[in-house]
Design a protein around this motif. Structure first.
Motif, PDB file in Angstrom:
ATOM      1  N   SER A 153       0.845  -1.192   0.000  1.00 37.53           N
ATOM      2  CA  SER A 153       0.000   0.000   0.000  1.00 37.53           C
ATOM      3  C   SER A 153       0.882   1.245   0.000  1.00 37.53           C
ATOM      4  CB  SER A 153      -0.913  -0.001   1.229  1.00 37.53           C
ATOM      5  OG  SER A 153      -1.718   1.157   1.238  1.00 37.53           O
ATOM      6  N   ILE A 154       1.328   1.643  -1.171  1.00 32.63           N
ATOM      7  CA  ILE A 154       2.225   2.782  -1.327  1.00 32.63           C
ATOM      8  C   ILE A 154       1.517   3.840  -2.178  1.00 32.63           C
ATOM      9  CG2 ILE A 154       3.346   1.540  -3.237  1.00 32.63           C
ATOM     10  CD1 ILE A 154       5.841   3.166  -2.733  1.00 32.63           C
ATOM     11  N   PRO A 155       1.480   5.097  -1.740  1.00 30.82           N
ATOM     12  CA  PRO A 155       0.820   6.137  -2.532  1.00 30.82           C
ATOM     13  C   PRO A 155       1.340   6.150  -3.970  1.00 30.82           C
ATOM     14  CG  PRO A 155       1.411   6.988  -0.375  1.00 30.82           C
ATOM     15  CD  PRO A 155       2.040   5.640  -0.480  1.00 30.82           C
ATOM     16  N   ASP A 164      -3.531   5.060 -25.799  1.00 30.57           N
ATOM     17  CA  ASP A 164      -2.235   4.369 -25.788  1.00 30.57           C
ATOM     18  C   ASP A 164      -2.289   3.162 -26.716  1.00 30.57           C
ATOM     19  OD1 ASP A 164       0.093   2.848 -25.080  1.00 30.57           O
ATOM     20  OD2 ASP A 164       0.136   3.852 -23.137  1.00 30.57           O
ATOM     21  N   GLU A 165      -1.396   3.157 -27.701  1.00 27.43           N
ATOM     22  CA  GLU A 165      -1.355   2.091 -28.699  1.00 27.43           C
ATOM     23  C   GLU A 165      -0.368   0.988 -28.330  1.00 27.43           C
ATOM     24  OE1 GLU A 165       2.101   4.727 -29.589  1.00 27.43           O
ATOM     25  OE2 GLU A 165       0.101   4.913 -28.687  1.00 27.43           O
ATOM     26  N   VAL A 166       0.387   1.161 -27.253  1.00 28.65           N
ATOM     27  CA  VAL A 166       1.388   0.183 -26.832  1.00 28.65           C
ATOM     28  C   VAL A 166       0.899  -0.611 -25.622  1.00 28.65           C
ATOM     29  CG1 VAL A 166       3.754  -0.149 -26.013  1.00 28.65           C
ATOM     30  CG2 VAL A 166       3.258   1.607 -27.748  1.00 28.65           C
ATOM     31  N   ILE A 167       0.513   0.104 -24.572  1.00 35.87           N
ATOM     32  CA  ILE A 167      -0.042  -0.510 -23.365  1.00 35.87           C
ATOM     33  C   ILE A 167      -1.452   0.043 -23.190  1.00 35.87           C
ATOM     34  CG2 ILE A 167       0.202  -0.885 -20.885  1.00 35.87           C
ATOM     35  CD1 ILE A 167       2.475  -2.113 -22.452  1.00 35.87           C
ATOM     36  N   PRO A 168      -2.479  -0.731 -23.494  1.00 37.53           N
ATOM     37  CA  PRO A 168      -3.850  -0.219 -23.387  1.00 37.53           C
ATOM     38  C   PRO A 168      -4.141   0.324 -21.993  1.00 37.53           C
ATOM     39  CG  PRO A 168      -3.822  -2.361 -24.466  1.00 37.53           C
ATOM     40  CD  PRO A 168      -2.441  -2.131 -23.936  1.00 37.53           C
ATOM     41  N   ILE A 169      -4.921   1.383 -21.939  1.00 39.18           N
ATOM     42  CA  ILE A 169      -5.225   2.002 -20.658  1.00 39.18           C
ATOM     43  C   ILE A 169      -5.955   1.044 -19.725  1.00 39.18           C
ATOM     44  CG2 ILE A 169      -7.447   2.977 -21.375  1.00 39.18           C
ATOM     45  CD1 ILE A 169      -6.582   5.511 -19.698  1.00 39.18           C
ATOM     46  N   GLU A 170      -6.574   0.018 -20.287  1.00 41.63           N
ATOM     47  CA  GLU A 170      -7.250  -0.977 -19.442  1.00 41.63           C
ATOM     48  C   GLU A 170      -6.291  -1.636 -18.461  1.00 41.63           C
ATOM     49  OE1 GLU A 170      -9.924  -0.048 -22.636  1.00 41.63           O
ATOM     50  OE2 GLU A 170      -7.809  -0.674 -22.694  1.00 41.63           O
ATOM     51  N   ALA A 171      -5.013  -1.725 -18.835  1.00 44.13           N
ATOM     52  CA  ALA A 171      -4.024  -2.329 -17.931  1.00 44.13           C
ATOM     53  C   ALA A 171      -3.900  -1.511 -16.650  1.00 44.13           C
ATOM     54  CB  ALA A 171      -2.665  -2.436 -18.630  1.00 44.13           C
ATOM     55  N   SER A 172      -3.874  -0.184 -16.790  1.00 46.70           N
ATOM     56  CA  SER A 172      -3.795   0.675 -15.611  1.00 46.70           C
ATOM     57  C   SER A 172      -5.134   0.739 -14.884  1.00 46.70           C
ATOM     58  CB  SER A 172      -3.344   2.088 -16.009  1.00 46.70           C
ATOM     59  OG  SER A 172      -1.954   2.112 -16.290  1.00 46.70           O
ATOM     60  N   ARG A 173      -6.229   0.690 -15.631  1.00 50.31           N
ATOM     61  CA  ARG A 173      -7.541   0.677 -14.988  1.00 50.31           C
ATOM     62  C   ARG A 173      -7.694  -0.556 -14.107  1.00 50.31           C
ATOM     63  NH1 ARG A 173     -11.036   2.270 -20.392  1.00 50.31           N
ATOM     64  NH2 ARG A 173     -10.722   4.548 -20.311  1.00 50.31           N
ATOM     65  N   GLY A 177      -7.973  -0.289 -10.140  1.00 44.68           N
ATOM     66  CA  GLY A 177      -9.271  -0.706  -9.639  1.00 44.68           C
ATOM     67  C   GLY A 177      -9.194  -1.678  -8.481  1.00 44.68           C
ATOM     68  N   GLN A 178      -8.086  -2.414  -8.382  1.00 46.09           N
ATOM     69  CA  GLN A 178      -7.912  -3.397  -7.315  1.00 46.09           C
ATOM     70  C   GLN A 178      -7.068  -2.876  -6.162  1.00 46.09           C
ATOM     71  OE1 GLN A 178      -6.436  -7.085  -9.084  1.00 46.09           O
ATOM     72  NE2 GLN A 178      -7.587  -6.674 -10.947  1.00 46.09           N
ATOM     73  N   ARG A 179      -6.638  -1.597  -6.256  1.00 45.14           N
ATOM     74  CA  ARG A 179      -5.723  -1.048  -5.253  1.00 45.14           C
ATOM     75  C   ARG A 179      -6.172   0.364  -4.886  1.00 45.14           C
ATOM     76  NH1 ARG A 179      -3.459  -4.255  -8.873  1.00 45.14           N
ATOM     77  NH2 ARG A 179      -1.907  -5.819  -8.226  1.00 45.14           N
ATOM     78  N   PRO A 180      -6.847   0.516  -3.756  1.00 44.71           N
ATOM     79  CA  PRO A 180      -7.416   1.822  -3.385  1.00 44.71           C
ATOM     80  C   PRO A 180      -6.376   2.908  -3.132  1.00 44.71           C
ATOM     81  CG  PRO A 180      -7.652   0.225  -1.597  1.00 44.71           C
ATOM     82  CD  PRO A 180      -7.199  -0.535  -2.791  1.00 44.71           C
TER      83      PRO A 180
END
Length: 212
Positions: A153-155, A164-173, A177-180
């Motif tokens: 749990s690190i800010p 993003d055509e290389v790393i889809p934004i879904e990867a960051s979403r 989404g799993q880390r508050p």
């Protein structure tokens, strides 16, 4: 606080993004360390080598560390933050979460098999402005690094382009989404984030709570 910037794959400390952020830090009279992760030997680059190279800055560290990582540098920063308590903040720019699952299909099975057989794959390097051989060890090493195990749990601030055509934004979403403790800012940009540098700086400035 000590600040370290980790550039992306086949990039360098001289990238436009690295230089822009370094200049903004300098204007605020804050030192930004930007190691060259190519380490004079891009052909034998691995994530493990990057981790070890950056970890050397933590030895006998008297100050907590904020890591700013771009693309593969962002993935490296996240794994460093997981293992080293001295890392107390992360800023991840289009982090390369799940990058093998995005990159390898673009290479194709035939090219991957040839890479394994011939041991090296020619990869375009942006600083060199030419293709440079990359060892197959990069691939085997990268398989060890999954974001599933990143649970400290690190800010964390993630800045990711919606186009993003290389790393889809879904990867960051998915990651956020799993880390508050993760804040995701979606930008109208691509993987380079080249058109949103001022916005990136405003977000970093606010997140790091620099004095004006």
């Amino acid at each position: 606080m000590q600040y370290i910037y980790l550039h992306g794959f086949a990039s360098s400390p001289n990238s436009n993004k690295a230089r822009y952020i370094e200049q903004r830090f300098a204007e605020n009279k804050i030192n930004l360390i930007i190691p060259d992760l190519n380490n004079n030997d891009f052909s034998h680059l691995t994530i493990t080598r990057q981790v070890k190279q950056v970890t050397a800055y933590f030895d006998n560290a008297e100050l907590p560390v904020t890591l700013i990582g771009s693309s593969l540098g962002g993935l490296t920063a996240a794994h460093l933050g997981e293992k080293h308590p001295v890392v107390q903040r992360l800023v991840l720019l289009a982090p390369a979460f799940g990058f093998l699952s995005h990159w390898l299909p673009k290479l194709g099975e035939e090219k991957i098999q040839r890479w394994e057989k011939e041991k090296y794959l020619m990869v375009y390097h942006y600083r060199e402005e030419r293709e440079v051989p990359l060892s197959y060890d990069f691939l085997t090493d990268a398989n060890q690094y999954s974001e599933d195990g990143l649970q400290r749990s690190i800010p964390t601030l993630i800045l990711h382009g919606k186009n993003d055509e290389v790393i889809p934004i879904e990867a960051s979403r998915d990651f956020a989404g799993q880390r508050p403790w993760v804040k995701l800012v979606e930008l109208d940009s691509d993987h380079s984030l080249g058109n949103v540098f001022p916005q990136i700086w405003r977000e970093i400035h606010s997140f790091c709570q620099f004095e004006v």
